[in-house]
Scaffold this active site. Structure first.
Site, PDB file in Angstrom:
ATOM      1  N   CYS A 104      11.907  28.163 -23.877  1.00 41.20           N
ATOM      2  CA  CYS A 104      10.545  28.817 -24.014  1.00 41.20           C
ATOM      3  C   CYS A 104      10.774  30.588 -23.722  1.00 41.20           C
ATOM      4  CB  CYS A 104       9.671  28.166 -22.926  1.00 41.20           C
ATOM      5  SG  CYS A 104       9.286  26.615 -23.138  1.00 41.20           S
ATOM      6  N   CYS A 163       6.629  13.721 -48.008  1.00 41.25           N
ATOM      7  CA  CYS A 163       6.016  12.297 -48.463  1.00 41.25           C
ATOM      8  C   CYS A 163       4.728  12.692 -48.844  1.00 41.25           C
ATOM      9  CB  CYS A 163       5.559  11.773 -46.979  1.00 41.25           C
ATOM     10  SG  CYS A 163       4.413  12.334 -45.840  1.00 41.25           S
TER      11      CYS A 163
END
Ligand SMILES: [Zn+2]
Length: 380
Positions: A186, A336
């Site tokens: 992070c 997809c």
């Protein structure tokens, strides 16, 4: 719980909204909202929730203010460096609105204290940057049947979703388990200071809507935001039948701490491609060198009806067992129909340790709309 004359004066612009009115403002006054983490997301969220008149606002954060927090954690001032965040936050929020109650919980949320704390609130707003805490908060909210508004940020991108018990998917439906040690940490990754402001205020908006019952909450929709292109997008997500925590027969029935991992590393290390970006990659790949690793994760009969040139078919249900087939190739791009299964495919690939998987955002539906209306799609 009626409003006092000073509250009536303070909330006048709310009271004149017919959708909210005095009844809505009284609901806000009765509401008890817990903000987990008073960092980049929790700061703007709690500032506005306090101003808006949430009656009881809990701030749980065990950290102290550091100089590097100040470019985005707008709750704090330079003189607050070194102070406990929960304490400094409480002071600032009460200065904005002394009509409300602010409770400072100056400790880190853990499995041992999460249940006792969350039980005392109606709505939870997750502003944590620790992945382990995000899963803990999710599991606690599912087990205790509390609405949860979650958000995550990474560099220039963010995402948000609301969970309401019995009404939609939880965070684990989307990302069943923590993905550890993918990419940079992070702190190394960095974050644009204004980014959490946008996401934190989306969370605050959701909290107000859930507390008052107005509008349509962000349930079953993962909202993504890209600051660089200034684009919002939405991924429809549904409940996972075998979700580890919110399924009918869940595997997780008690809270437990998991290893520390960086929240920003998980879902956001997925590269999201627009239809235009994918077409550009396909054209470039055709012109030079090795082709793309383009994996269509729909069912075979959907694939047979129509698919992208060069795509290979590995149905989502088989992906985990067939990832070895992809070893040694470049980072996969999953597609997809709507972009939902391909996002799950990215999560599976990340869990298996693959770096930088990508998916076609909006799926082949987006491809048909933006690039090629001749591609034949059947209902998934
Ligand atoms: Zn779930």
């Amino acid at each position: 719980m009626t409003l006092s004359p000073s509250e009536t004066a303070r909330y006048r612009r709310h009271l004149t909204l017919p959708e909210l009115g005095p009844a809505g403002q009284e609901r806000l006054k009765c509401a008890r909202v817990l903000v987990v983490g008073s960092g980049g997301l929790g700061s703007p969220a709690s500032l506005y929730l306090a101003a808006a008149g949430i009656g009881t606002l809990g701030i749980v954060d065990g950290d102290r203010v550091e100089p590097s927090n100040l470019h985005r954690q707008v709750l704090f001032e330079t003189v607050d460096i070194g102070r406990l965040k929960a304490e400094a936050a409480r002071e600032r929020l009460l200065a904005i609105n002394p009509e409300i109650t602010v409770v400072a919980h100056a400790f880190t949320l853990r499995a041992s204290n999460a249940r006792e704390l969350i039980e005392r609130y109606d709505i939870v707003l997750d502003g944590t940057d620790r992945l382990s805490t995000r899963y803990l908060v999710n599991d606690a909210c599912v087990l205790l049947r509390k609405p949860l508004i979650t958000a995550a940020i990474h560099r220039f991108e963010g995402q948000a979703m609301s969970y309401v018990p019995g009404r939609g998917p939880c965070y684990r439906c989307l990302f069943p388990q923590a993905v550890e040690a993918v990419g940079e940490s992070c702190a190394d990754a960095g974050v644009l200071g204004v980014l959490p402001g946008v996401l934190g205020l989306i969370q605050a908006t959701e909290a107000i809507k859930l507390a008052t019952g107005i509008g349509e909450p962000l349930i079953g929709r993962l909202l993504t935001y890209d600051a660089l292109s200034l684009r919002f997008a939405e991924l429809p997500v549904s409940r996972r039948r075998e979700c580890p925590v919110c399924a009918e027969h869940p595997r997780i029935t008690a809270l437990e701490d998991t290893a520390e991992a960086c929240a920003a590393d998980a879902p956001l290390s997925v590269r999201r491609l627009s239809a235009t970006a994918l077409r550009r990659l396909l054209v470039e790949a055709r012109r030079s060198g090795p082709g793309l690793v383009l994996i269509d994760v729909r069912e075979p009969w959907e694939f047979d009806a129509g698919h992208l040139e060069g795509a290979r078919n590995i149905p989502l249900g088989e992906l985990r067992g067939r990832l070895d087939d992809l070893a040694g190739e470049g980072p996969p791009i999953f597609v997809c129909r709507s972009g939902r299964r391909s996002l799950t495919a990215c999560a599976i690939a990340l869990q298996a340790g693959m770096a930088a998987p990508a998916h076609l955002e909006g799926g082949l539906l987006e491809w048909v709309a933006a690039i090629d209306p001749r591609l034949r799609l059947v209902a998934g």
